[in-house]
Scaffold this motif. Structure first.
Motif, PDB file in Angstrom:
ATOM      1  N   GLU A 127       0.794  -1.230   0.000  1.00  0.00           N
ATOM      2  CA  GLU A 127       0.000   0.000   0.000  1.00  0.00           C
ATOM      3  C   GLU A 127       0.832   1.288   0.000  1.00  0.00           C
ATOM      4  O   GLU A 127       0.467   2.238  -0.700  1.00  0.00           O
ATOM      5  N   PRO A 128       1.947   1.380   0.728  1.00  0.00           N
ATOM      6  CA  PRO A 128       2.719   2.629   0.656  1.00  0.00           C
ATOM      7  C   PRO A 128       3.233   2.959  -0.747  1.00  0.00           C
ATOM      8  O   PRO A 128       3.399   4.124  -1.090  1.00  0.00           O
ATOM      9  N   ALA A 129       3.484   1.949  -1.561  1.00  0.00           N
ATOM     10  CA  ALA A 129       3.946   2.203  -2.930  1.00  0.00           C
ATOM     11  C   ALA A 129       2.781   2.407  -3.890  1.00  0.00           C
ATOM     12  O   ALA A 129       2.919   3.125  -4.889  1.00  0.00           O
ATOM     13  N   LEU A 130       1.645   1.799  -3.603  1.00  0.00           N
ATOM     14  CA  LEU A 130       0.499   1.901  -4.512  1.00  0.00           C
ATOM     15  C   LEU A 130      -0.340   3.157  -4.269  1.00  0.00           C
ATOM     16  O   LEU A 130      -0.958   3.681  -5.193  1.00  0.00           O
ATOM     17  N   ARG A 131      -0.370   3.660  -3.057  1.00  0.00           N
ATOM     18  CA  ARG A 131      -1.207   4.818  -2.720  1.00  0.00           C
ATOM     19  C   ARG A 131      -0.886   6.059  -3.556  1.00  0.00           C
ATOM     20  O   ARG A 131      -1.819   6.691  -4.081  1.00  0.00           O
ATOM     21  N   PRO A 132       0.393   6.428  -3.748  1.00  0.00           N
ATOM     22  CA  PRO A 132       0.655   7.612  -4.588  1.00  0.00           C
ATOM     23  C   PRO A 132       0.237   7.409  -6.044  1.00  0.00           C
ATOM     24  O   PRO A 132      -0.193   8.358  -6.701  1.00  0.00           O
ATOM     25  N   ILE A 133       0.330   6.198  -6.531  1.00  0.00           N
ATOM     26  CA  ILE A 133      -0.079   5.931  -7.907  1.00  0.00           C
ATOM     27  C   ILE A 133      -1.585   6.053  -8.036  1.00  0.00           C
ATOM     28  O   ILE A 133      -2.089   6.604  -9.025  1.00  0.00           O
ATOM     29  N   ARG A 134      -2.317   5.577  -7.046  1.00  0.00           N
ATOM     30  CA  ARG A 134      -3.783   5.637  -7.078  1.00  0.00           C
ATOM     31  C   ARG A 134      -4.302   7.070  -7.040  1.00  0.00           C
ATOM     32  O   ARG A 134      -5.414   7.340  -7.488  1.00  0.00           O
ATOM     33  N   ARG A 135      -3.516   7.981  -6.495  1.00  0.00           N
ATOM     34  CA  ARG A 135      -3.942   9.383  -6.464  1.00  0.00           C
ATOM     35  C   ARG A 135      -3.943  10.015  -7.854  1.00  0.00           C
ATOM     36  O   ARG A 135      -4.713  10.935  -8.106  1.00  0.00           O
ATOM     37  N   PHE A 136      -3.065   9.519  -8.738  1.00  0.00           N
ATOM     38  CA  PHE A 136      -2.911  10.150 -10.044  1.00  0.00           C
ATOM     39  C   PHE A 136      -3.710   9.492 -11.158  1.00  0.00           C
ATOM     40  O   PHE A 136      -4.000  10.134 -12.161  1.00  0.00           O
ATOM     41  N   ILE A 137      -4.041   8.216 -11.029  1.00  0.00           N
ATOM     42  CA  ILE A 137      -4.776   7.558 -12.095  1.00  0.00           C
ATOM     43  C   ILE A 137      -6.270   7.752 -11.874  1.00  0.00           C
ATOM     44  O   ILE A 137      -6.742   7.832 -10.743  1.00  0.00           O
ATOM     45  N   PRO A 138      -7.033   7.849 -12.962  1.00  0.00           N
ATOM     46  CA  PRO A 138      -8.485   8.049 -12.798  1.00  0.00           C
ATOM     47  C   PRO A 138      -9.155   6.771 -12.298  1.00  0.00           C
ATOM     48  O   PRO A 138      -8.622   5.666 -12.444  1.00  0.00           O
ATOM     49  N   ASP A 139     -10.324   6.953 -11.716  1.00  0.00           N
ATOM     50  CA  ASP A 139     -11.092   5.816 -11.220  1.00  0.00           C
ATOM     51  C   ASP A 139     -11.673   5.054 -12.404  1.00  0.00           C
ATOM     52  O   ASP A 139     -12.391   5.611 -13.237  1.00  0.00           O
ATOM     53  N   LEU A 140     -11.362   3.780 -12.506  1.00  0.00           N
ATOM     54  CA  LEU A 140     -11.834   2.950 -13.610  1.00  0.00           C
ATOM     55  C   LEU A 140     -12.922   1.977 -13.162  1.00  0.00           C
ATOM     56  O   LEU A 140     -13.083   0.903 -13.734  1.00  0.00           O
ATOM     57  N   GLY A 141     -13.652   2.337 -12.146  1.00  0.00           N
ATOM     58  CA  GLY A 141     -14.681   1.448 -11.622  1.00  0.00           C
ATOM     59  C   GLY A 141     -14.064   0.414 -10.707  1.00  0.00           C
ATOM     60  O   GLY A 141     -13.388   0.739  -9.754  1.00  0.00           O
ATOM     61  N   GLY A 142     -14.283  -0.850 -11.014  1.00  0.00           N
ATOM     62  CA  GLY A 142     -13.768  -1.923 -10.177  1.00  0.00           C
ATOM     63  C   GLY A 142     -12.393  -2.401 -10.575  1.00  0.00           C
ATOM     64  O   GLY A 142     -11.867  -3.337  -9.991  1.00  0.00           O
ATOM     65  N   ILE A 143     -11.786  -1.759 -11.567  1.00  0.00           N
ATOM     66  CA  ILE A 143     -10.474  -2.195 -12.054  1.00  0.00           C
ATOM     67  C   ILE A 143      -9.391  -1.313 -11.443  1.00  0.00           C
ATOM     68  O   ILE A 143      -9.438  -0.086 -11.555  1.00  0.00           O
ATOM     69  N   ASP A 144      -8.423  -1.940 -10.824  1.00  0.00           N
ATOM     70  CA  ASP A 144      -7.298  -1.220 -10.220  1.00  0.00           C
ATOM     71  C   ASP A 144      -6.039  -1.548 -11.013  1.00  0.00           C
ATOM     72  O   ASP A 144      -5.531  -2.665 -10.955  1.00  0.00           O
ATOM     73  N   ILE A 145      -5.545  -0.569 -11.760  1.00  0.00           N
ATOM     74  CA  ILE A 145      -4.350  -0.803 -12.579  1.00  0.00           C
ATOM     75  C   ILE A 145      -3.079  -0.303 -11.904  1.00  0.00           C
ATOM     76  O   ILE A 145      -2.008  -0.356 -12.498  1.00  0.00           O
TER      77      ILE A 145
END
Length: 96
Positions: free
Chosen positions: A53-71
């Protein structure tokens, strides 16, 4: 210096597999394949979450919400691959 680069590459390789394990575990958990009430399963899930989670959280802030898909794991794996290749091709050739 070569030993340091090899150690960093090994750590990146281990983290690569932790990210893949975390993604697979999240799928298994989401589709109720694993028992969510089992304490051992919960411990594994919590450990994988805390490691990634510490590495994925900053990435999740910048990518748009794609519904149920987490890229975000895919993006992180690409970043790790780039960093690993950069260390092995560019930095290692400068050292040797």
């Amino acid at each position: 210096m070569i030993a340091l680069i090899q150690t960093i590459v090994m750590a990146l390789d281990i983290y690569w597999w932790i990210i893949i394990a975390s993604a697979i575990f999240s799928w298994l958990y989401a589709f109720n394949v694993v028992n969510s009430r089992n304490q051992f399963v919960g411990t594994i899930g919590n450990t994988l979450y805390r490691l990634t989670e510490p590495a994925l959280r900053p990435i999740r802030r910048f990518i748009p919400d794609l519904g149920g898909i987490d890229i975000s794991p895919i993006i992180l794996l690409l970043l790790i691959f780039f960093l690993r290749q950069f260390l092995l091709t560019t930095v290692l050739s400068l050292v040797v």
